[in-house]
Design an enzyme around this catalytic site. Sequence first.
Site, PDB file in Angstrom:
ATOM      1  N   GLU A 230       0.916  -1.220  -0.078  1.00  0.00           N
ATOM      2  CA  GLU A 230       0.275  -0.097  -0.003  1.00  0.00           C
ATOM      3  C   GLU A 230       0.816   1.214   0.035  1.00  0.00           C
ATOM      4  O   GLU A 230       0.400   2.455   0.543  1.00  0.00           O
ATOM      5  CB  GLU A 230      -0.794   0.090   1.161  1.00  0.00           C
ATOM      6  CG  GLU A 230      -2.024  -1.095   1.002  1.00  0.00           C
ATOM      7  CD  GLU A 230      -3.107  -1.067   2.171  1.00  0.00           C
ATOM      8  OE1 GLU A 230      -3.661  -0.066   2.272  1.00  0.00           O
ATOM      9  OE2 GLU A 230      -3.519  -1.962   2.889  1.00  0.00           O
TER      10      GLU A 230
ATOM     11  N   LYS B 288     -12.631   0.680   3.811  1.00  0.00           N
ATOM     12  CA  LYS B 288     -14.044   0.722   3.270  1.00  0.00           C
ATOM     13  C   LYS B 288     -14.272   2.228   2.741  1.00  0.00           C
ATOM     14  O   LYS B 288     -15.457   2.455   2.294  1.00  0.00           O
ATOM     15  CB  LYS B 288     -15.316   0.376   4.629  1.00  0.00           C
ATOM     16  CG  LYS B 288     -15.211  -1.062   4.879  1.00  0.00           C
ATOM     17  CD  LYS B 288     -16.207  -1.542   5.803  1.00  0.00           C
ATOM     18  CE  LYS B 288     -16.149  -2.881   6.015  1.00  0.00           C
ATOM     19  NZ  LYS B 288     -17.156  -3.174   6.895  1.00  0.00           N
TER      20      LYS B 288
ATOM     21  N   PRO C 164     -10.827  -2.201  20.487  1.00  0.00           N
ATOM     22  CA  PRO C 164     -10.423  -2.027  19.132  1.00  0.00           C
ATOM     23  C   PRO C 164     -10.642  -3.484  18.447  1.00  0.00           C
ATOM     24  O   PRO C 164     -10.757  -4.418  19.041  1.00  0.00           O
ATOM     25  CB  PRO C 164      -9.044  -1.776  19.319  1.00  0.00           C
ATOM     26  CG  PRO C 164      -8.662  -2.353  20.369  1.00  0.00           C
ATOM     27  CD  PRO C 164      -9.597  -2.431  21.280  1.00  0.00           C
ATOM     28  N   SER C 165     -10.804  -3.232  16.954  1.00  0.00           N
ATOM     29  CA  SER C 165     -11.078  -4.432  16.392  1.00  0.00           C
ATOM     30  C   SER C 165      -9.573  -5.356  16.224  1.00  0.00           C
ATOM     31  O   SER C 165      -9.655  -6.642  16.255  1.00  0.00           O
ATOM     32  CB  SER C 165     -11.335  -4.120  14.984  1.00  0.00           C
ATOM     33  OG  SER C 165     -12.431  -3.532  14.984  1.00  0.00           O
TER      34      SER C 165
ATOM     35  N   TYR D 123      -5.538  -5.234  17.991  1.00  0.00           N
ATOM     36  CA  TYR D 123      -4.585  -4.633  19.062  1.00  0.00           C
ATOM     37  C   TYR D 123      -3.335  -4.154  18.819  1.00  0.00           C
ATOM     38  O   TYR D 123      -2.264  -4.499  19.090  1.00  0.00           O
ATOM     39  CB  TYR D 123      -4.653  -5.683  20.281  1.00  0.00           C
ATOM     40  CG  TYR D 123      -6.072  -5.998  20.892  1.00  0.00           C
ATOM     41  CD1 TYR D 123      -6.542  -5.255  21.853  1.00  0.00           C
ATOM     42  CD2 TYR D 123      -6.720  -7.248  20.598  1.00  0.00           C
ATOM     43  CE1 TYR D 123      -7.590  -5.359  22.486  1.00  0.00           C
ATOM     44  CE2 TYR D 123      -7.940  -7.457  21.088  1.00  0.00           C
ATOM     45  CZ  TYR D 123      -8.473  -6.497  21.903  1.00  0.00           C
ATOM     46  OH  TYR D 123      -9.795  -6.802  22.378  1.00  0.00           O
TER      47      TYR D 123
ATOM     48  N   LEU E  28      -2.365   0.114  18.512  1.00  0.00           N
ATOM     49  CA  LEU E  28      -3.037   1.465  18.851  1.00  0.00           C
ATOM     50  C   LEU E  28      -2.768   1.996  17.468  1.00  0.00           C
ATOM     51  O   LEU E  28      -2.088   2.278  16.523  1.00  0.00           O
ATOM     52  CB  LEU E  28      -2.428   2.356  19.972  1.00  0.00           C
ATOM     53  CG  LEU E  28      -3.116   3.517  20.203  1.00  0.00           C
ATOM     54  CD1 LEU E  28      -4.259   3.112  21.291  1.00  0.00           C
ATOM     55  CD2 LEU E  28      -2.058   4.408  20.669  1.00  0.00           C
ATOM     56  N   HIS E  29      -4.310   2.546  17.083  1.00  0.00           N
ATOM     57  CA  HIS E  29      -4.368   3.319  16.023  1.00  0.00           C
ATOM     58  C   HIS E  29      -5.582   4.720  16.178  1.00  0.00           C
ATOM     59  O   HIS E  29      -6.273   4.254  17.104  1.00  0.00           O
ATOM     60  CB  HIS E  29      -4.832   2.350  14.681  1.00  0.00           C
ATOM     61  CG  HIS E  29      -6.090   1.745  15.069  1.00  0.00           C
ATOM     62  ND1 HIS E  29      -6.149   0.433  15.869  1.00  0.00           N
ATOM     63  CD2 HIS E  29      -7.262   1.741  14.610  1.00  0.00           C
ATOM     64  CE1 HIS E  29      -7.191   0.028  15.798  1.00  0.00           C
ATOM     65  NE2 HIS E  29      -7.977   0.688  15.264  1.00  0.00           N
ATOM     66  N   VAL E  30      -5.557   5.676  15.262  1.00  0.00           N
ATOM     67  CA  VAL E  30      -6.406   6.524  15.539  1.00  0.00           C
ATOM     68  C   VAL E  30      -7.335   6.809  14.185  1.00  0.00           C
ATOM     69  O   VAL E  30      -6.622   6.644  13.133  1.00  0.00           O
ATOM     70  CB  VAL E  30      -5.837   7.728  15.772  1.00  0.00           C
ATOM     71  CG1 VAL E  30      -6.522   9.224  16.029  1.00  0.00           C
ATOM     72  CG2 VAL E  30      -4.707   7.751  17.129  1.00  0.00           C
TER      73      VAL E  30
END
Length: 339
Positions: free
Chosen positions: A179, A201, A263-264, A266, A268-270
């Site tokens: 990506e 999505k 979270p979906s 584990y 950490l993401h924002v």
Amino acid sequence: MADHCVDTDEAECPPAKKIKIEIENTDKNDESLHEAEINLSTFEMKRILQNNNTRKQIYIEGTFKGSESPAILSLEKTTFPTDELFLKEGFFNEDTTIQKVFSNHIYANYRCFPIREYNGLNVLLIHPATPKHIEKFKKKELHIVNETYELYEKITLPHITSQQFSLEWIDNILTHKAEQDKIVYEDTNKETGFVMVPDLKWDGKPQTLKLLALPFQKVKCMRELNASHLPLLRNIRDAGTACISEKYNIPASQLRIYLHYQPSYYYLHVHFSYLMFETPGIHVDRAHLLSTVINNLELMPDYYTKCILSFLVFEGDSLCTKFREHGVVGKKKSESEET
């Protein structure tokens, strides 16, 4: 490499080959269908896992002819464009058919059938789908858990350790193995840097903007945050909003910036989403505004080791079962018990 906002084609949709919410290691010998051209006429339905009327989305379990591996198909209605020329060509033309359902005074209902190229669906394919994937998308009853830090250490953390899906797809993005052309912004500082990419999505339209910030510093979830992470969180907020303002002309005051708990996955993401777009996962039982997280840590450096975090668990999931065993989650009486 200096931090920079990367110029990409806004109209190009993000790839649907990587299931970011829960990719798991699978047998390398089981060939994925993603390498071949997909023909939906060869899909044999087994059952409907979930039909979400609010999101106009359905999840179906089945198999493709020639493959014994289970597959999950998600079909979702696309959002309407705001481009007037697109609307005129796609909907307001002689080839669009319309059928009256009923009328009453000044109101009437119709069914409209645009031409095929303007009547598409967003399709998500998971193949091969594991039992965990299938279980994930089944519609289930919900329970709310008020988790203390003690419960996190005793129940949630061991669950995270034992049930975690593979995070290889995140490493691939951070190391430019995948990506690269989708990267919207990158700051390579190992302590405060992050990569911003489109959510799986997102359809590429600014009015439905949905981006993810993936930091280089590895943190499992909100429970591990403390004051030492404030430079990272502030940089994600400031650099992320600046890039989105420059690239998509959306000011910080029109962005919803938040973290999920649970979270979906584990790592950490924002999340960054356009405020006028009601994307899934923004309710109080899961979303925590980044501004609030930063403020909590400024007031109390170890806030997330002291506070209660409330979140949803699904009936039948192992985490729900573990909380029930400790008396945290209740259980409905059966019909026989009620009578």
